[in-house]
Scaffold this motif. Structure first.
Motif, PDB file in Angstrom:
ATOM      1  N   VAL A   1     -60.685  27.130   1.807  1.00  0.00           N
ATOM      2  CA  VAL A   1     -59.498  27.507   1.038  1.00  0.00           C
ATOM      3  C   VAL A   1     -58.233  26.971   1.695  1.00  0.00           C
ATOM      4  CG1 VAL A   1     -58.072  29.480   0.352  1.00  0.00           C
ATOM      5  CG2 VAL A   1     -60.545  29.545  -0.012  1.00  0.00           C
ATOM      6  N   LEU A   2     -58.172  27.064   3.016  1.00  0.00           N
ATOM      7  CA  LEU A   2     -56.996  26.563   3.738  1.00  0.00           C
ATOM      8  C   LEU A   2     -56.823  25.062   3.555  1.00  0.00           C
ATOM      9  CD1 LEU A   2     -57.185  28.560   7.098  1.00  0.00           C
ATOM     10  CD2 LEU A   2     -55.563  28.886   5.217  1.00  0.00           C
ATOM     11  N   SER A   3     -57.924  24.342   3.381  1.00  0.00           N
ATOM     12  CA  SER A   3     -57.850  22.891   3.213  1.00  0.00           C
ATOM     13  C   SER A   3     -57.716  22.481   1.754  1.00  0.00           C
ATOM     14  CB  SER A   3     -59.093  22.225   3.826  1.00  0.00           C
ATOM     15  OG  SER A   3     -60.253  22.549   3.075  1.00  0.00           O
ATOM     16  N   GLY A   4     -57.663  23.467   0.855  1.00  0.00           N
ATOM     17  CA  GLY A   4     -57.518  23.160  -0.563  1.00  0.00           C
ATOM     18  C   GLY A   4     -58.804  22.735  -1.243  1.00  0.00           C
ATOM     19  N   SER A   5     -59.942  23.030  -0.617  1.00  0.00           N
ATOM     20  CA  SER A   5     -61.235  22.645  -1.182  1.00  0.00           C
ATOM     21  C   SER A   5     -61.945  23.855  -1.780  1.00  0.00           C
ATOM     22  CB  SER A   5     -62.134  22.022  -0.099  1.00  0.00           C
ATOM     23  OG  SER A   5     -61.559  20.848   0.433  1.00  0.00           O
ATOM     24  N   SER A   6     -62.894  23.588  -2.652  1.00  0.00           N
ATOM     25  CA  SER A   6     -63.751  24.626  -3.215  1.00  0.00           C
ATOM     26  C   SER A   6     -65.139  24.508  -2.613  1.00  0.00           C
ATOM     27  CB  SER A   6     -63.842  24.483  -4.740  1.00  0.00           C
ATOM     28  OG  SER A   6     -62.567  24.666  -5.337  1.00  0.00           O
ATOM     29  N   LEU A   7     -65.764  25.654  -2.361  1.00  0.00           N
ATOM     30  CA  LEU A   7     -67.054  25.674  -1.676  1.00  0.00           C
ATOM     31  C   LEU A   7     -68.181  25.972  -2.662  1.00  0.00           C
ATOM     32  CD1 LEU A   7     -68.115  25.418   1.263  1.00  0.00           C
ATOM     33  CD2 LEU A   7     -68.113  27.920   1.353  1.00  0.00           C
ATOM     34  N   LEU A   8     -69.204  25.110  -2.669  1.00  0.00           N
ATOM     35  CA  LEU A   8     -70.416  25.324  -3.443  1.00  0.00           C
ATOM     36  C   LEU A   8     -71.483  25.876  -2.506  1.00  0.00           C
ATOM     37  CD1 LEU A   8     -70.506  21.977  -5.472  1.00  0.00           C
ATOM     38  CD2 LEU A   8     -69.416  24.146  -6.101  1.00  0.00           C
ATOM     39  N   ILE A   9     -72.042  27.050  -2.823  1.00  0.00           N
ATOM     40  CA  ILE A   9     -72.924  27.765  -1.907  1.00  0.00           C
ATOM     41  C   ILE A   9     -74.350  27.756  -2.438  1.00  0.00           C
ATOM     42  CG2 ILE A   9     -73.347  29.977  -0.768  1.00  0.00           C
ATOM     43  CD1 ILE A   9     -70.337  30.595  -1.331  1.00  0.00           C
ATOM     44  N   PHE A  10     -75.291  27.370  -1.571  1.00  0.00           N
ATOM     45  CA  PHE A  10     -76.706  27.326  -1.921  1.00  0.00           C
ATOM     46  C   PHE A  10     -77.515  28.064  -0.858  1.00  0.00           C
ATOM     47  CE2 PHE A  10     -74.841  23.677  -3.973  1.00  0.00           C
ATOM     48  CZ  PHE A  10     -75.504  23.565  -5.189  1.00  0.00           C
ATOM     49  N   SER A  11     -78.610  28.690  -1.281  1.00  0.00           N
ATOM     50  CA  SER A  11     -79.558  29.329  -0.365  1.00  0.00           C
ATOM     51  C   SER A  11     -80.916  28.663  -0.545  1.00  0.00           C
ATOM     52  CB  SER A  11     -79.657  30.829  -0.653  1.00  0.00           C
ATOM     53  OG  SER A  11     -80.605  31.450   0.197  1.00  0.00           O
ATOM     54  N   SER A  12     -81.471  28.153   0.545  1.00  0.00           N
ATOM     55  CA  SER A  12     -82.770  27.472   0.462  1.00  0.00           C
ATOM     56  C   SER A  12     -83.937  28.453   0.468  1.00  0.00           C
ATOM     57  CB  SER A  12     -82.935  26.491   1.624  1.00  0.00           C
ATOM     58  OG  SER A  12     -83.011  27.187   2.861  1.00  0.00           O
ATOM     59  N   ASP A  13     -83.668  29.711   0.841  1.00  0.00           N
ATOM     60  CA  ASP A  13     -84.717  30.739   0.891  1.00  0.00           C
ATOM     61  C   ASP A  13     -85.909  30.281   1.736  1.00  0.00           C
ATOM     62  OD1 ASP A  13     -83.174  32.387  -0.776  1.00  0.00           O
ATOM     63  OD2 ASP A  13     -83.983  31.426  -2.566  1.00  0.00           O
ATOM     64  N   TRP A  14     -85.596  29.588   2.832  1.00  0.00           N
ATOM     65  CA  TRP A  14     -86.607  29.114   3.790  1.00  0.00           C
ATOM     66  C   TRP A  14     -87.616  28.161   3.146  1.00  0.00           C
ATOM     67  CZ3 TRP A  14     -85.100  29.915   8.543  1.00  0.00           C
ATOM     68  CH2 TRP A  14     -84.340  31.048   8.849  1.00  0.00           C
ATOM     69  N   SER A  15     -87.189  27.440   2.114  1.00  0.00           N
ATOM     70  CA  SER A  15     -88.075  26.489   1.431  1.00  0.00           C
ATOM     71  C   SER A  15     -87.547  25.075   1.635  1.00  0.00           C
ATOM     72  CB  SER A  15     -88.152  26.812  -0.065  1.00  0.00           C
ATOM     73  OG  SER A  15     -88.695  25.727  -0.782  1.00  0.00           O
ATOM     74  N   ALA A  16     -88.365  24.204   2.255  1.00  0.00           N
ATOM     75  CA  ALA A  16     -87.957  22.817   2.468  1.00  0.00           C
ATOM     76  C   ALA A  16     -87.768  22.100   1.137  1.00  0.00           C
ATOM     77  CB  ALA A  16     -88.999  22.094   3.325  1.00  0.00           C
TER      78      ALA A  16
END
Length: 352
Positions: free
Chosen positions: A95-110
């Motif tokens: 947020v401080l850098s003016g970017s948006s974050l896309l969040i993913f969870s791998s759930d321990w799966s390669a």
């Protein structure tokens, strides 16, 4: 100061600069999160931006800079409060850098991790942060991804030529074992992660090294493996209880979820914590404070890991190719799940 409605148009960066009393380029640097600007100027520009209702035109910025303003992060288990805090730190920095974050969870799966990486590349993110779940026999090839990235967590040790951020695991382990020693405990029993995980190997190696450095044979330490979850801790603790001979049991769990599971299993078995069983965890998740008794733990700098990873990623996005690999210190959070024998009798670490 003029409000957005008074302009009769959308406020621009020039309006922000005039209101803050700085140049357009300085205002632009502040709004994009770039450095070399004094805190006083940053505060003035952000106040002006908020008061005017200014919002960056991300599409225009992207067309001029060739950047999307999007950053990705992939963690192995977003339901684990530790990883949620890592993401929180990354998001605050984004947020401080003016970017948006896309969040993913791998759930321990390669396989899921690879799918998320492909999605990030197709989305044309400017860069990403990743805790890869690869083990020593299954490292990933990141050379064809085409964008900067920073690794986090223990598995980053498999990629020494890549920038990464992590906890100082040997220091954290030593802090835990020093505390147990001060409280007069014997060698602890261990609840560790799945056998092929590098995190498990590093945790066990740090424990062995601690005792070897003190001329104590660690080969008699009993350990049970499990998933990094409450249920994994429960199952491992059940096996430890079945095999336990003696009076008091001391357990060192590789993460706090496993520690909480171990405490629950001990309670269900009719054992009191810490009178019959002492448990110390590793992570420092907030929920440990609210169990009964509250969990003594080694707190990793979860939010700091996310913040520093984003800071390093910003440098890579700007073209800095220097590889940096900071390891952040852990700290003891002493609560009520470890019995203190030292007040009543003197003991030293020895094989049971």
């Amino acid at each position: 100061m003029r409000r957005a409605s008074q302009f009769g148009r959308r406020p621009t960066i020039i309006d922000v600069a005039i209101a803050a009393g700085v140049s357009k380029s300085t205002a632009a640097r502040v709004m994009s999160g770039q450095g070399n600007v004094s805190p006083k100027v940053v505060a003035a520009v952000r106040t002006a931006s908020r008061d005017l209702g200014y919002q960056r035109n991300n599409m225009a910025v992207s067309m001029r800079s060739g950047r999307s303003g999007l950053i990705g992060i992939i963690v192995p288990d977003i339901s684990n409060p530790f990883w949620a805090e890592v993401v929180r730190g990354a998001q605050e920095r984004a947020v401080l850098s003016g970017s948006s974050l896309l969040i993913f969870s791998s759930d321990w799966s390669a396989e899921r991790e690879r799918s998320h990486l492909q999605a990030l590349v197709q989305t044309r993110v400017d860069g990403f942060v990743l805790n890869t779940i690869a083990d020593e026999g299954d490292t990933q090839d990141f050379t064809n991804l085409g964008c900067p990235f920073v690794l986090i967590g223990t598995t980053s040790d498999l990629y020494p030529d890549r920038s990464s951020v992590g906890s100082d695991i040997p220091q954290g382990v030593a802090t835990a074992l020093d505390h147990l020693s001060r409280c007069g405990h014997d060698l602890p029993k261990l609840i560790t992660g799945p056998p092929r995980r590098l995190a498990r190997a590093k945790f066990v190696s740090a424990i062995n090294r601690y005792f070897i450095d003190r001329d104590i044979d660690p080969t008699g330490i009993e350990a049970e493996n499990g998933e990094y979850s409450v249920n994994g801790g429960r199952a491992a603790m059940a096996r430890l209880i079945r095999h336990h001979k003696g009076s008091h049991m001391t357990v060192f769990a590789a993460n706090d979820l496993m520690a909480l599971g171990a405490m629950a299993e001990a309670r269900d078995a009719g054992l009191a914590c810490p009178a019959d069983v002492s448990v110390i965890g590793f992570d420092g998740i907030p929920s440990g404070e609210f169990c009964s008794p509250p969990l003594t733990t080694i707190a990793k700098p979860s939010r700091g890991i996310g913040e520093d990873a984003m800071r390093l990623l910003g440098r890579l996005i700007e073209g800095d190719s220097v590889v940096m690999r900071p390891r952040l210190p852990c700290r003891l959070v002493e609560r009520g799940s470890v019995l203190d024998f030292s007040a009543t009798r003197e003991r030293t670490l020895h094989l049971a």
